[in-house]
Every structure is written in structure tokens, then in C-alpha cells.
Design an enzyme around this catalytic site. Structure first.
Site, short mmCIF file in Angstrom:
data_model
loop_
_atom_site.label_atom_id
_atom_site.label_comp_id
_atom_site.label_asym_id
_atom_site.label_seq_id
_atom_site.Cartn_x
_atom_site.Cartn_y
_atom_site.Cartn_z
N SER A 106 0.81 -1.22 0.04
CA SER A 106 0.11 0.02 -0.07
C SER A 106 0.94 1.40 -0.05
O SER A 106 1.67 1.49 -0.87
CB SER A 106 -0.89 -0.08 1.33
OG SER A 106 -2.08 1.16 1.18
N ASP A 261 -8.68 -3.21 -5.97
CA ASP A 261 -8.65 -4.05 -4.62
C ASP A 261 -9.59 -3.70 -3.57
O ASP A 261 -9.64 -4.37 -2.28
CB ASP A 261 -7.27 -4.37 -4.24
CG ASP A 261 -6.58 -3.17 -3.61
OD1 ASP A 261 -7.38 -2.06 -3.70
OD2 ASP A 261 -5.39 -3.12 -3.30
N HIS A 283 -7.34 -5.43 -0.61
CA HIS A 283 -6.43 -4.69 -0.10
C HIS A 283 -5.70 -5.05 0.91
O HIS A 283 -4.37 -5.34 1.18
CB HIS A 283 -6.99 -3.45 -0.14
CG HIS A 283 -5.52 -2.24 -0.01
ND1 HIS A 283 -4.89 -1.97 -1.06
CD2 HIS A 283 -4.92 -1.78 1.39
CE1 HIS A 283 -3.97 -1.16 -0.74
NE2 HIS A 283 -4.02 -0.82 0.82
N ASP A 285 -6.37 -8.41 1.82
CA ASP A 285 -5.76 -9.96 1.59
C ASP A 285 -4.11 -10.00 1.39
O ASP A 285 -3.55 -10.89 1.84
CB ASP A 285 -6.60 -10.51 0.51
CG ASP A 285 -8.02 -10.77 0.70
OD1 ASP A 285 -8.33 -10.94 2.18
OD2 ASP A 285 -8.83 -10.86 0.05
N ILE A 293 -7.80 -14.70 6.85
CA ILE A 293 -9.12 -15.09 5.86
C ILE A 293 -9.12 -14.49 4.78
O ILE A 293 -9.10 -13.25 4.65
CB ILE A 293 -10.31 -14.68 6.89
CG1 ILE A 293 -10.30 -15.58 8.26
CG2 ILE A 293 -11.59 -15.09 6.19
CD1 ILE A 293 -11.39 -15.01 9.18
#
Length: 315
Positions: A106, A261, A283, A285, A293
Site C-alpha cells: 500500500s 482491490d 487490499h 488480503d 481469512i
């Protein structure tokens, strides 16, 4: 019969041992890997919940040396880069290789790329890999900047709350540092205009000929050879059990029909050699959150495979 059984057992032991030894070095890069978190991020909360969830463990267990950066949760990419610079140098010197392979998520991507043009930091960088990185801005940031007029009561209120959250995150994360928060600067630096300023300062790996233009792997950064890579997911909702999916579903509406995302458009993540841009990840994940998860793509495997890729390139 007993001799045959013993023979088979010995053969299986040899095969298993050889396989284990071969796999152990799978992520053993020449240079240590430094993980750099994104906006609102941390290194490890109380030493229990890693931002890069289970990723340092999976990298180190097969041979990699890993450093995890700790920079402000909410601040401009330039301010975060100033905090990151000494950590990069320290990681490179700690393991005696002289350089690091940065893997940044990010806002960690523009934060890390600024170091290519920041003092002598480029001397300590072998490669930078952007993971769902904000490299050409985020339309969600653009939307929020428009909804929070500069100097307004709304902006002041939201900023105060965000800064308090950032202070809390930094206080309970394992770095124990008192890092300065500036959520308004964080928002502005992630807009399309703000990221353009970053890219003017550190243009390597960013192809501005069009929004979806890609670049290549090898870059000469003021006389230093540095490799640049990126990958991203393209789906905001990936697992019905993931509590972050509803939020990312809503933010993804800002993009219309553009693939994203949930927070960053696919084309806006491109940096250097694009390894993949259609992974089934949103984003969060991308860092194996929330608590592992996620969807069909195993994000941890992307990190370990990339470490092996870097190893193969002598990095």
C-alpha cells in the site's frame, strides 16, 4: 522381509531429508527482506498480531532473513520515508549483506520508493517490490479529499480521530516508538495529485505514458542498479467470513467498472516488472489479513515465491 522394510525406510528418510534440505533454502535470499507496512499499519501489535500476518515466519523458516519496518500509521509518504531510511540501513548492516530487498504494501510502496532519491539510502537497496501499492494514486483518497474540504470542521474532526487511532496503534505495537501522526497529510499524499508529486521526485519504475502503462524490472538509479517489481489483487470481496469485505465492497464503488482491490485501482499499482495483477485478493488480503481469512489466492505463497525469485536473480 525385515531387511526390505529397513531398506525402504532408509530410502524414504533420504528422500525426505533431501526434500527438506532443498526446501529450507527456498527463500534464502542474498540480502535480507524488509517488510514495510501501509497506511494505518503497524509492525506487530503487542508482539501477537503481525501486520504481515504469518508472512515473516514463512519467509524465515525456509531461509530468509527478515526485518519489519515501523513507520507512522498516518503521515505523508515523505515523512514516513525519513523514518524508514535509518531502518533500511540498519537492516542491511545487521545481516552484513550491505543491501535489503524491500517488500512494501500500500503506502509502503511510495514510502520506500522515495528512498531511491533520499540521501544515500539507494546504496542500501537491492530491490523494491510493491504489493497492492498506491503508485498512481487512489480514487478512494481522491473521493475522501473531496468530501473533507481543507480547513473544515469535518476535516478537523475526522483528522483528530484518525490521529488518535494512529497514536493508539503505535503505542501498542512492538516498536514502542512515539511516531508523529498527520492523517490529513496521509490522505493528501495518497491522492492522485499527491502521488504525482511523489513520482516526480522518484520516477523510476513508473510509466506515465498512460494510466495502465507498465515498466520493466531493471533500473539505473543515479548509477545504482536496482530492480523493481509489483503485484496486486483485483477483487474487493473475496471471503464471506472476512469482516473487512463489506467495507472494501463499499469503497470499491468509487471505481465504477474499473478493476480494483477495494482501495486502489489495478493499473494504479503498477511498478517496474508487473508479476501479476489479477490475483483473487483485496487490499487487506495482500498482507494475509484479516487473520489469514482470504480468497482463492494464498497471499503468503506470493511472498515466498517472490523471495525465491529474488534468490534466483542473485538478490
Amino acid at each position: 522381509m525385515r531387511a526390505i522394510t529397513l531398506g525402504l525406510s532408509a530410502l524414504l528418510l533420504v528422500l525426505f531429508s533431501n526434500t527438506s534440505l532443498a526446501w529450507w533454502g527456498y527463500t534464502k535470499t542474498k540480502h535480507p527482506i524488509m517488510l514495510v507496512h501501509g497506511v494505518s499499519g503497524w509492525d506487530s501489535l503487542g508482539g501477537i498480531v503481525d501486520y504481515f500476518y504469518n508472512i515473516p515466519y514463512n519467509l524465515t523458516k525456509d531461509g530468509a532473513k527478515v526485518c519489519v519496518a515501523a513507520v507512522s500509521s498516518f503521515s505523508s509518504s515523505f515523512d514516513r520515508a525519513a523514518s524508514l531510511a535509518p531502518q533500511v540501513k540498519s537492516c542491511a548492516q545487521q545481516y552484513g549483506s550491505g543491501k535489503v530487498n524491500i517488500m512494501a504494501h500500500s503506502q509502503g510502496s511510495p514510502t520506500s520508493r522515495i528512498l531511491l532519491n533520499y540521501g544515500d539510502s539507494k546504496n542500501y537497496i537491492a530491490s523494491i517490490t510493491s504489493i497492492n501499492g498506491v503508485n498512481k494514486g487512489s480514487k478512494v483518497a481522491d473521493f475522501l479529499r473531496g468530501a473533507l474540504p481543507a480547513g473544515s470542521v469535518t476535516e478537523t474532526t475526522v483528522a483528530a480521530v484518525a490521529n488518535a487511532v494512529g497514536d493508539f496503534i503505535d503505542a501498542i505495537s512492538s516498536n514502542g516508538q512515539n511516531l508523529r501522526q498527520n492523517s490529513v497529510a496521509a490522505l493528501e499524499t495518497l491522492t492522485t495529485a499527491g502521488t504525482a508529486q511523489v513520482n516526480n521526485y522518484t520516477p523510476w519504475g513508473i510509466n506515465t505514458s498512460s494510466y495502465c502503462a507498465k515498466s520493466g524490472e531493471n533500473h539505473n538509479v543515479n548509477g545504482k542498479s536496482i530492480k523493481l517489481f509489483s503485484w496486486t489483487g483485483d477483487d474487493a470481496t473475496t471471503n464471506i467470513l472476512d469482516v473487512s469485505d463489506p467495507f472494501l465492497y463499499l469503497t470499491s464503488k468509487v471505481f465504477g467498472s474499473e478493476k480494483s482491490d477495494g482501495l486502489v485501482g489495478v493499473c494504479a499499482t503498477y511498478l517496474g516488472q508487473v508479476i501479476g495483477d489479477s490475483y483473487h485478493m483485496n487490499h487487506l488480503d495482500a498482507t494475509n489479513q484479516v487473520l489469514g481469512i482470504n480468497g482463492w489466492t494464498n497471499p503468503v505463497s506470493l511472498y515466498t515465491k517472490h523471495a525465491n525469485r529474488l534468490k534466483g536473480k542473485g538478490l
